[in-house]
Design a protein around this motif. Structure first.
Motif: not given
Length: 161
Positions: A52-57, A60-61, A63-67, A77-79
């Protein structure tokens, strides 16, 4: 006859040799490669995640969040939180080589530290969730989960491997 100092140094030397050997044995045990299919593992861990509070990354996301460059890994996989006020997150990586463990773990720990810093002092619920987050490295798989039930998701992760 040897002095007490010489005997103490000899004991310290053998203790260091033993500690080093133990380190390498434990490191090798943690480097066990799983043949589990990434889609099966990702389905197992994501099924326990409240979405409900997450979306699939996207790539680009990631790279942005984890480099990290998703193309460098066998599966990823990223939520991530839909809003800046949420702390739920799931990040799963299947490495191409266990040599990538340290760099991915470092990226995950950096992300967790950033999130904790963001919520420190005002987001007590979110900060608590981040404090209970799980980072689990199992050979060629790495899981990071921050949720209301991180231990259940981690257990599903272990069983799926």
């Amino acid at each position: 006859m040897r002095s007490a100092r010489t005997i103490g140094l000899e004991i310290a030397r053998w203790a260091c040799v033993f500690a080093l050997a133990l380190f390498f044995v434990l490191r090798a045990a943690g480097a066990e490669v799983s043949t589990a299919d990434f889609s099966a593992v990702s389905a197992a861990v994501s099924s326990g995640m409240e979405k409900e509070n997450v979306e699939e990354g996207t790539n680009q996301m990631i790279r942005r969040l984890y480099g990290l460059n998703p193309e460098d890994y066998e599966g990823i996989l990223l939520y991530y939180p839909k809003t800046n006020m949420a702390a739920e997150e799931l990040f799963l990586v299947k490495l191409k080589s266990v040599d990538q463990q340290d760099s991915v773990r470092e990226a995950v720990e950096k992300r967790l530290a950033t999130q904790k810093k963001n919520f420190d002092g005002y987001g007590t619920y979110q900060y608590g969730m981040l404090s209970d987050a799980v980072i689990d490295v199992k050979g060629n798989y790495i899981l990071f989960v921050s949720s209301e039930n991180p231990d259940e998701i981690d257990e599903a992760f272990k069983k799926s491997l």
